[in-house]
Write a protein that holds these residues in place. Sequence first.
Motif, short mmCIF file in Angstrom:
data_model
loop_
_atom_site.label_atom_id
_atom_site.label_comp_id
_atom_site.label_asym_id
_atom_site.label_seq_id
_atom_site.Cartn_x
_atom_site.Cartn_y
_atom_site.Cartn_z
N ASP A 84 -13.63 -35.49 18.90
CA ASP A 84 -12.90 -36.31 19.86
C ASP A 84 -12.66 -35.59 21.19
O ASP A 84 -11.99 -36.10 22.08
N GLY A 85 -13.22 -34.36 21.33
CA GLY A 85 -13.09 -33.60 22.56
C GLY A 85 -11.91 -32.66 22.59
O GLY A 85 -11.81 -31.84 23.51
N SER A 86 -11.02 -32.74 21.62
CA SER A 86 -9.86 -31.84 21.59
C SER A 86 -10.29 -30.44 21.19
O SER A 86 -11.27 -30.24 20.46
N VAL A 87 -9.56 -29.45 21.70
CA VAL A 87 -9.86 -28.04 21.44
C VAL A 87 -8.70 -27.43 20.65
O VAL A 87 -7.53 -27.64 20.96
N GLU A 88 -9.05 -26.67 19.62
CA GLU A 88 -8.04 -26.08 18.75
C GLU A 88 -8.26 -24.58 18.62
O GLU A 88 -9.39 -24.13 18.42
N GLU A 89 -7.19 -23.80 18.75
CA GLU A 89 -7.28 -22.36 18.51
C GLU A 89 -7.25 -22.09 17.02
O GLU A 89 -6.52 -22.73 16.27
N LEU A 90 -8.05 -21.12 16.58
CA LEU A 90 -8.07 -20.71 15.18
C LEU A 90 -7.09 -19.57 14.97
O LEU A 90 -7.06 -18.62 15.77
N GLU A 91 -6.32 -19.64 13.92
CA GLU A 91 -5.29 -18.64 13.65
C GLU A 91 -5.84 -17.52 12.78
O GLU A 91 -6.71 -17.72 11.93
N ASP A 92 -5.32 -16.32 13.02
CA ASP A 92 -5.66 -15.18 12.17
C ASP A 92 -5.10 -15.39 10.76
O ASP A 92 -4.19 -16.19 10.55
N LEU A 93 -5.65 -14.66 9.81
CA LEU A 93 -5.15 -14.67 8.43
C LEU A 93 -4.70 -13.27 8.05
O LEU A 93 -5.34 -12.29 8.44
N PRO A 94 -3.61 -13.13 7.28
CA PRO A 94 -2.74 -14.23 6.85
C PRO A 94 -1.90 -14.74 8.00
O PRO A 94 -1.58 -14.01 8.93
N ARG A 95 -1.53 -16.02 7.94
CA ARG A 95 -0.68 -16.61 8.98
C ARG A 95 0.74 -16.08 8.84
O ARG A 95 1.13 -15.57 7.78
N PRO A 96 1.52 -16.18 9.91
CA PRO A 96 2.91 -15.70 9.84
C PRO A 96 3.65 -16.30 8.64
O PRO A 96 3.62 -17.50 8.41
N GLY A 97 4.29 -15.42 7.87
CA GLY A 97 5.04 -15.87 6.69
C GLY A 97 4.21 -15.95 5.43
O GLY A 97 4.75 -16.14 4.33
N GLU A 98 2.88 -15.81 5.54
CA GLU A 98 2.02 -15.87 4.36
C GLU A 98 1.67 -14.46 3.89
O GLU A 98 1.72 -13.49 4.65
N GLN A 99 1.27 -14.36 2.65
CA GLN A 99 0.81 -13.11 2.08
C GLN A 99 -0.53 -13.36 1.40
O GLN A 99 -0.83 -14.46 0.96
N GLY A 100 -1.32 -12.33 1.32
CA GLY A 100 -2.62 -12.47 0.66
C GLY A 100 -3.43 -11.22 0.85
O GLY A 100 -3.07 -10.32 1.62
N ASN A 101 -4.57 -11.16 0.15
CA ASN A 101 -5.42 -9.98 0.23
C ASN A 101 -6.62 -10.21 1.14
O ASN A 101 -7.56 -9.42 1.15
N ILE A 102 -6.61 -11.32 1.88
CA ILE A 102 -7.67 -11.61 2.84
C ILE A 102 -7.11 -11.44 4.25
O ILE A 102 -6.10 -12.05 4.61
N TYR A 103 -7.75 -10.60 5.04
CA TYR A 103 -7.36 -10.41 6.43
C TYR A 103 -8.49 -10.92 7.31
O TYR A 103 -9.68 -10.63 7.06
N ALA A 104 -8.16 -11.70 8.33
CA ALA A 104 -9.17 -12.20 9.25
C ALA A 104 -8.64 -12.18 10.67
O ALA A 104 -7.60 -12.77 10.95
N ASP A 105 -9.34 -11.49 11.55
CA ASP A 105 -9.04 -11.46 12.98
C ASP A 105 -10.04 -12.39 13.65
O ASP A 105 -11.24 -12.11 13.68
N LEU A 106 -9.56 -13.53 14.18
CA LEU A 106 -10.41 -14.52 14.82
C LEU A 106 -10.23 -14.43 16.33
O LEU A 106 -9.12 -14.61 16.83
N PHE A 107 -11.29 -14.14 17.07
CA PHE A 107 -11.19 -13.90 18.50
C PHE A 107 -12.24 -14.72 19.25
O PHE A 107 -13.21 -15.22 18.68
N TYR A 108 -12.04 -14.82 20.56
CA TYR A 108 -12.89 -15.65 21.42
C TYR A 108 -14.28 -15.02 21.57
O TYR A 108 -14.42 -13.86 21.95
N ALA A 109 -15.32 -15.81 21.31
CA ALA A 109 -16.70 -15.41 21.55
C ALA A 109 -17.50 -16.66 21.83
O ALA A 109 -17.73 -17.48 20.94
N ASP A 110 -17.92 -16.84 23.07
CA ASP A 110 -18.64 -18.04 23.49
C ASP A 110 -20.14 -17.75 23.48
O ASP A 110 -20.61 -16.81 24.12
N PHE A 111 -20.90 -18.59 22.77
CA PHE A 111 -22.35 -18.44 22.70
C PHE A 111 -22.97 -18.81 24.04
O PHE A 111 -22.77 -19.91 24.54
N LEU A 112 -23.71 -17.89 24.65
CA LEU A 112 -24.34 -18.13 25.95
C LEU A 112 -25.80 -18.55 25.82
O LEU A 112 -26.25 -19.48 26.49
#
Length: 234
Positions: A84-112
């Motif tokens: 629908d054209g809307s843009v959404e930021e992706l959150e790192d894992l774990p999210r604030p207040g969450e716990q888990g053994n998976i860590y993910a750093d999601l950062f901006y990278a635009d395909f040129l």
Amino acid sequence: MSFNLHGRLVMNIKFVLSVFIVFGWIGIAPVSQAELVYRFTGHITQIESDSAGLLAAAGLSIGSDIHYAFSVDFNHQAVITHYDGSVEELEDLPRPGEQGNIYADLFYADFLEGVFIKDPVASNMQWPNGALKNDGGIYSTLPSFSSGSFFHDGGYYSMSVFRDNHPEFWNVGDQVNVFSGANVLDGRFSGFRGVVTLDQISQVPLPSLAWMFGVFIMVIFKRERGYLRLRAGI
């Protein structure tokens, strides 16, 4: 009259000099100290499948040259563009207040640019639970596995450059793996793997603003010429 002209001339000279200083500073300043362009070149090393015929149609085979470029900013989040054209930021894992053994750093990278495969029909179809465009970077860790990548995903296709550490620590000369795959609407698949070398990491510059300075000068002197003609009664 001569006093007024002299005063206006001095004021305009001061204004021009101030504009020159500001625009000269902006013209050499980067967009962001954090925004970088990563460029890779290499070749295809493996054909996983070409049951969809997309590799043959693109003239790709083992040994074919491939290249990629991504604009990257490790200080900003990855984003996805929905149908629908809307843009959404992706959150790192774990999210604030969450716990888990998976860590993910999601950062901006635009395909040129780069070599990847997609079906021209399927890629324009809405991917169930997917997004129209999903460019970004990720570093994720599990208890026994870690991976860093830049990715470019869309309707029924996906490509990424990846290796086993955070892309922030990739250096020129490093070898990086590549995957590109796509489906057609009946489920058939084509995909390849490759190896590329990180050839260059460079800052993203602002376009030169010298032409804007020139426009300012032209406007000022055109205004002054009109002022002089008015005072002369022309």
